[in-house]
Design an enzyme around this catalytic site. Structure first.
Site, PDB file in Angstrom:
ATOM      1  CE1 TYR A  58      -2.993  -3.066   0.250  1.00  0.00           C
ATOM      2  CE2 TYR A  58      -3.400  -2.581   2.562  1.00  0.00           C
ATOM      3  CZ  TYR A  58      -3.618  -3.364   1.437  1.00  0.00           C
ATOM      4  OH  TYR A  58      -4.466  -4.442   1.515  1.00  0.00           O
ATOM      5  CG  LEU A 201     -17.471   0.058   3.997  1.00  0.00           C
ATOM      6  CD1 LEU A 201     -16.986   1.460   4.338  1.00  0.00           C
ATOM      7  CD2 LEU A 201     -18.755  -0.260   4.771  1.00  0.00           C
ATOM      8  CB  ILE A 232     -19.204  -7.541  13.188  1.00  0.00           C
ATOM      9  CG1 ILE A 232     -20.407  -6.667  13.507  1.00  0.00           C
ATOM     10  CG2 ILE A 232     -18.095  -6.759  12.478  1.00  0.00           C
ATOM     11  CD1 ILE A 232     -20.092  -5.508  14.466  1.00  0.00           C
ATOM     12  NE  ARG A 234     -23.202 -14.257   7.542  1.00  0.00           N
ATOM     13  CZ  ARG A 234     -24.464 -14.639   7.361  1.00  0.00           C
ATOM     14  NH1 ARG A 234     -25.243 -14.892   8.390  1.00  0.00           N
ATOM     15  NH2 ARG A 234     -24.978 -14.748   6.148  1.00  0.00           N
TER      16      ARG A 234
END
Ligand SMILES: NC(=O)c1ccc[n+]([C@@H]2O[C@H](COP(=O)([O-])OP(=O)(O)OC[C@H]3O[C@@H](n4cnc5c(N)ncnc54)[C@H](OP(=O)(O)O)[C@@H]3O)[C@@H](O)[C@H]2O)c1
Length: 272
Positions: A58, A201, A232, A234
């Site tokens: 990154y 997202l 979350i 899950r």
């Protein structure tokens, strides 16, 4: 009934360890404005988020240096640092250790908390990649090890290949709009592996999904908050959205501290 039992914890175990990470962490891919991101990340840590995901890839190292500045500001013990090395690093022990040291240096820390293989290297047997990965932990450069973008079969192979250190996490793509990685949940539960959902997202797209906004209205929550809450809920899953604006971070943290009702989880499962 939802497809999986609902996980009500906002602090989830990391692999089989005693470590607890917040159900939501922050990602650092493609940050545009590091100054704004710095303020947003510090606020996120102040509001209780305790883990950050980064990678040597990154910003060609810039994201790791950024995380280093955030960690320096808030204190090392408040951030669980996850970083990733390019797959080709794992072709040799020397290259793996050299790259891991470079990441740790950019981060300005003595060790990271988890170091991952960014995606499986096609030229190297998984057992050899895992051996080099374990060497990073042996050298004290990482407390724990993990993988990313490993399929169920690849994860199973990696888990079997370990000798001294457990694979604590598989970081994979997962969102309300792309639930293919759910096939990893049974294995994750059986073998005690955490699943870190990246692009949760869908790079901002979920904010425009009408069904999510409609469900959210009953709870006073937004589409983004519903989308993250679904993940979350899950078992074994944590989410690592990326946000560099304070307003976005505030919205993200509002996905913690409550859960969707089973019938709304089912609605998302069947209608999206
Ligand atoms: N292991 C891998 O191969 C892999 C691959 C991809 C990603 N990742 C990790 O996962 C992290 C997250 O994934 P991602 O960056 O692909 O995408 P993402 O988290 O799905 O989406 C990020 C985008 O959503 C926007 N956003 C954040 N909060 C929002 C809100 N409340 N309302 C509307 N939009 C919002 C962000 O805007 P602003 O930035 O402007 O706030 C950014 O443009 C990455 O940063 C990286 O750390 C890992």
């Amino acid at each position: 009934m939802p497809k999986f039992p609902i996980d009500y914890n906002d602090l989830k175990p990391l692999g089989k360890t005693r470590e607890r990470i917040t159900a939501i962490g922050l990602g650092t891919w493609a940050i545009r404005d590091y100054k704004s991101a710095f303020e947003a990340f510090v606020e996120a840590i102040e509001s209780g988020i305790n883990h950050i995901d980064t990678a040597e890839m990154y910003g060609a190292g810039e994201a790791e240096s950024f995380v280093g500045r955030v960690v320096k500001e808030v204190g090392r013990d408040r951030v669980f640092i996850v970083t990733k090395l390019y797959p080709y690093r794992f072709r040799s022990l020397e290259e793996t250790l050299k790259a891991a040291r470079a990441s740790v240096d950019r981060l300005g820390v003595r060790y990271v908390d988890v170091l991952l293989i960014h995606w499986p290297d096609q030229q190297t047997a998984i057992k050899d990649q895992v051996r080099n990965l374990e060497a990073v932990a042996e050298a004290g450069l990482s407390r724990y090890i993990g993988v990313s973008n490993f399929s169920k079969d690849e994860l199973e192979e990696a888990l079997t290949a370990t000798s001294k250190h457990e694979i604590v996490v598989d970081q994979i793509k997962y969102s309300v709009l792309d639930r293919r990685s759910e096939d990893l949940i049974p294995l994750a539960l059986e073998r005690g592996v955490s699943l870190q959902a990246y692009s949760p997202l869908e790079r901002g797209q979920v904010a425009h999904v009408k069904l999510l906004s409609k469900i959210g209205r009953q709870y006073g929550k937004t589409a983004v908050q519903v989308a993250l809450n679904f993940i979350i809920s899950r078992p074994r899953f944590v989410a690592i959205p990326k946000a560099e604006r304070k307003s976005h971070v505030e919205e993200i943290t509002g996905a913690l501290g409550w859960r969707l009702k089973p019938e709304d989880i089912e609605l998302i499962e069947t209608k999206l």
